[in-house]
Design an enzyme around this catalytic site. Structure first.
Site, PDB file in Angstrom:
ATOM      1  CB  SER A 220      -6.924  45.001  19.936  1.00  0.00           C
ATOM      2  OG  SER A 220      -6.101  43.926  20.338  1.00  0.00           O
ATOM      3  CB  THR A 253      -3.743  40.583  20.546  1.00  0.00           C
ATOM      4  OG1 THR A 253      -3.316  39.209  20.474  1.00  0.00           O
ATOM      5  CG2 THR A 253      -3.469  41.140  21.927  1.00  0.00           C
ATOM      6  CG  ASP A 254      -5.180  40.398  14.032  1.00  0.00           C
ATOM      7  OD1 ASP A 254      -5.156  39.157  13.895  1.00  0.00           O
ATOM      8  OD2 ASP A 254      -5.521  41.168  13.115  1.00  0.00           O
ATOM      9  CD1 TRP A 255      -3.125  33.628  15.130  1.00  0.00           C
ATOM     10  CD2 TRP A 255      -4.684  34.960  15.992  1.00  0.00           C
ATOM     11  NE1 TRP A 255      -4.097  32.831  15.698  1.00  0.00           N
ATOM     12  CE2 TRP A 255      -5.068  33.617  16.234  1.00  0.00           C
ATOM     13  CE3 TRP A 255      -5.510  35.979  16.469  1.00  0.00           C
ATOM     14  CZ2 TRP A 255      -6.232  33.264  16.919  1.00  0.00           C
ATOM     15  CZ3 TRP A 255      -6.672  35.641  17.142  1.00  0.00           C
ATOM     16  CH2 TRP A 255      -7.023  34.300  17.363  1.00  0.00           C
ATOM     17  CB  ALA A 257      -1.414  42.413  17.378  1.00  0.00           C
TER      18      ALA A 257
END
Length: 724
Positions: A220, A253-255, A257
């Site tokens: 995401s 998740t993206d890092w 996020a």
């Protein structure tokens, strides 16, 4: 191409339900959160130095930590390790925009396979690639990491990459889900996009890769979508991604996020990465604390937590780490270099050629521009690579023993060194990437150019650009526009060489479009070399001497003027510090806009020349059940062997739903055709692929559909019509 590949062999069939029921609540909460940024503070060192993150190890349940690492132009791990004499180099492949320029599914599969072997043999389980965001605006800093402005081309390229990668028994992570088309304020920007545009343009490549390739994971994105972080958006992650698109793997998740770990779990994120966001973002709390609080308050149930863990485990049991794979740390880098070279050769795009290319091996020529020494192999950030070598343009030319002006090579070699040791020293950014101040380019006066032109028949002028994660490109000289000295160099070299009946060739070592209208007429040929990875110089040398016939086609439009682009709201409002960006062009992205509203680009989507010519003929078009079947012939009518990308655009009837003038619905690249050889291309298009979204449903409207087959979006050779 044989699409059948062996599935990874698991050590045993495990009972995921039993594992989950055996976990303590504390283990469950920590299992859905990564272990933090590796090698930072008291976080783990990491099994593979330079990897992006790991999952939690639970030894008593036999769950090892799985390793995640960046892509997508090559596995990004560090080549050197403390106390270790070995090196751990990985292959630098061409950037995604360049491999999309191949329009060749088989090449994408090969690149995926090669990268997958490196992922597996270096002890990594999941590669954080490919990225399928759309080239909404040419200034997006990460466009080089994305394939195209078109969702079909993006999805098809990504699907084949994923299939090749996962055939090696490691996982792909398709990113960034969704509407993440800029770097400016990427972690907070609120994207406002119509549901129709979201579905037809931005979700479509994810849909294609999910249905065709079944990726193990999805990432995401950072941004908000209509007020909600995508990583905290249940409608997006559960209703759309899982229920409508049928995604079966796990979502991460993206890092760093989002804003809250519990909200992300509730929405449908399974794994929060990298964990411990508070170490980098002081306003955040520990994601595990967020989850514990939500469990205590009843906002989050343990049953939902269990569902998330089951999704993660359903993937992790397929990984090399879980199956105790004994990785070698010795992938076949020599073989993969050949794949990188092949992909780069097919991705070179020839935009103009007034009898300037190819040159013979004996043709005397000169190369101007500091990019011949500091050739850009790729962009910066998570798309960076650490190969053993990069063959710059001069290395490739010398290796092929071409007749280059060695005096000028020596001049540039010493001059670049002088600049870098003087006023243009290299510094390092937050990703430890090199930050190279732009060097002066027009290093000769007119008399010098006159002398040089007397002993050379062709002048190549290299224009290089680089961009990367965290920052968008700028509408300034030295980025989107040429610098004054670059333009002056082009103009003077052109005048001097043309006055003697000699040729000038521009070589674009770039990751995305630059302004060309003001200077393209100075050139007899223009070659888009993109950012071609570690084999750059070899690719360049073989293309200019005709060993390789360019067959790349643009996956993105090169606008005539920046003011012509449809995404005028980029990068949002207020301009000085955007908080939201409105995709007010709707579905009219890229060529859909230019073609519909009759705006002339400098080079259109799908465009690319060859050293030979191709003829299209014998179109056969018919309905067969719930699909359209079309076939046609492509013949090489020129003097060089070559490949052609045949593109099928459909002009749909406008009944109740407004539609673009035409949309790409299929494409196929021919085999290497010898002069005089022809190939029949056969394509099937299912009725649902012709549908538009009316706000509620996908609809194929009744009426006459025009099938337009050609060499680019504006070079249509065959037209057929069918009523549905």
């Amino acid at each position: 191409m044989n699409m059948k590949r062996g599935a990874p062999v698991m050590k045993e069939i495990i009972d995921i339900e039993k594992i989950v029921s055996s976990m303590t609540l504390d283990e469950k909460v920590h299992f859905v959160v990564g272990v933090g940024m590796l090698d930072h503070n008291d976080n783990p060192k990491g099994k593979v130095y330079g990897s992006a993150g790991e999952t939690l190890e639970i030894k008593r349940l036999g769950l090892p930590n799985s390793v995640l690492a960046d892509g997508p132009a090559g596995l990004r791990i560090y080549p050197e390790r403390e106390g270790d004499d070995r090196t751990y180099y990985t292959t630098a492949f061409p950037v995604e925009t360049m491999i999309a320029s191949t329009w060749n599914r088989e090449i994408l599969w090969k690149v995926g396979e090669a990268m997958g072997e490196e992922v597996k043999e270096y002890g990594v389980d999941i590669l954080l690639a490919p990225a399928v965001n759309i080239h909404r605006n040419p200034l997006c800093g990460r466009n080089f990491e994305y394939y195209s402005e078109d969702p079909l081309l993006s999805g098809e390229m990504a699907a084949n990459f994923v299939m090749g990668l996962q055939a090696k028994g490691v996982g792909a992570c398709v990113k960034h889900f969704v509407a993440n088309e800029q770097e400016t304020n990427r972690m907070t920007i609120d994207t406002i996009v119509s549901e129709r545009a979201l579905r037809e343009i931005y979700l479509k490549p994810f849909e294609i890769v999910i249905k065709k390739a079944r990726p193990w994971t999805i990432m995401s994105s950072y941004n908000k979508l209509k007020g909600y972080y995508t990583s905290e958006n249940k409608w997006l992650l559960t209703n759309i991604l899982r229920e409508e698109l049928g995604f079966e793997g796990f979502v991460m998740t993206d890092w760093f996020a989002g804003s809250n770990g519990a909200k992300q779990i509730l929405a449908g994120n399974d794994l929060i990465m990298p964990g411990k966001s508070y170490q980098f973002l002081p306003h955040r709390t520990d994601e595990t604390e967020d989850i514990f609080k939500a469990l205590e308050s009843g906002e989050l149930s343990e049953k939902i937590l269990d569902e998330r863990i089951k999704k993660i485990l359903s993937v992790l049991v397929k990984t090399p780490s879980y199956n105790s794979y004994s990785y070698s740390n010795s992938p076949d880098l020599k073989k993969h270099a050949e794949v990188s070279y092949e992909a780069g050769c097919e991705g070179v795009v020839l935009l103009k050629n007034n009898y300037a290319l190819p040159i013979s091996k004996d043709t005397p020529f000169v190369v101007f521009g500091t990019g011949q020494i500091e050739t850009v192999r790729g962009g910066t950030g998570s798309g960076e690579t650490h190969p053993e070598y990069t063959i710059n343009l001069i290395d490739g030319i010398n290796e092929r023993n071409l007749n280059i002006d060695k005096e000028i090579v020596e001049f540039y070699s010493s001059k670049v060194k002088e600049f870098r040791e003087g006023d243009y020293k290299i510094s390092y950014g937050s990703w430890n990437e090199e930050i190279k101040p732009k060097l002066p380019e027009n290093l000769f006066d007119r008399d010098d150019y006159e002398k040089i032109s007397r002993r050379n028949d062709v002048a190549f002028i290299v224009i290089s650009r680089i961009s990367g994660e965290g920052k968008d490109r700028s509408l300034e000289k030295g980025d989107y526009y040429l610098t004054d000295d670059e333009k002056e160099m082009l103009r003077t070299v052109s005048e001097v060489f043309r006055s003697k009946g000699k040729k000038t060739v521009a070589v674009l070592n770039i990751g995305g479009p630059i302004e060309m209208e003001s200077w393209k007429d100075y050139c007899d040929a223009i070659l888009v070399l993109w950012q071609p990875g570690q084999e750059a110089g070899r690719i360049f040398a073989d293309v200019i001497r005709g060993v390789v016939n360019p067959s790349g086609k643009l996956p993105t439009t090169f606008p005539r003027n920046y003011d012509d682009i449809p995404s005028k709201s980029f990068p949002g409002e207020p301009a000085e510090n955007p908080v939201r960006v409105v995709y007010d062009e709707g579905i009219y992205v890229g060529y859909r806009y230019y073609d519909t509203f009759r705006v002339q680009p400098v080079y259109e989507f799908g465009f690319g020349l060859s050293y030979t010519e191709f003829e299209y003929s014998d179109l056969n078009l018919k309905k067969n059940g719930e699909k359209i079947v079309l076939s046609f012939k492509v013949k090489n009518t020129g003097n060089f062997a070559g490949k052609e990308v045949a593109q099928v655009y459909v002009k749909a009837p406008r009944v109740k739903i407004d539609k673009p003038y035409q949309e790409l619905k299929a494409f196929e690249k021919t085999n290497l055709l010898a002069p005089g050889e022809e190939q029949r291309i056969s394509i099937e298009i299912q009725y649902p692929e012709l549908a538009s979204y009316d706000g509620y449903n996908w609809v194929v409207e009744e009426g006459e559909y025009e099938f337009r087959i050609g060499s680019s979006s504006r070079d249509i050779r065959l037209v057929g019509k069918i009523s549905l």
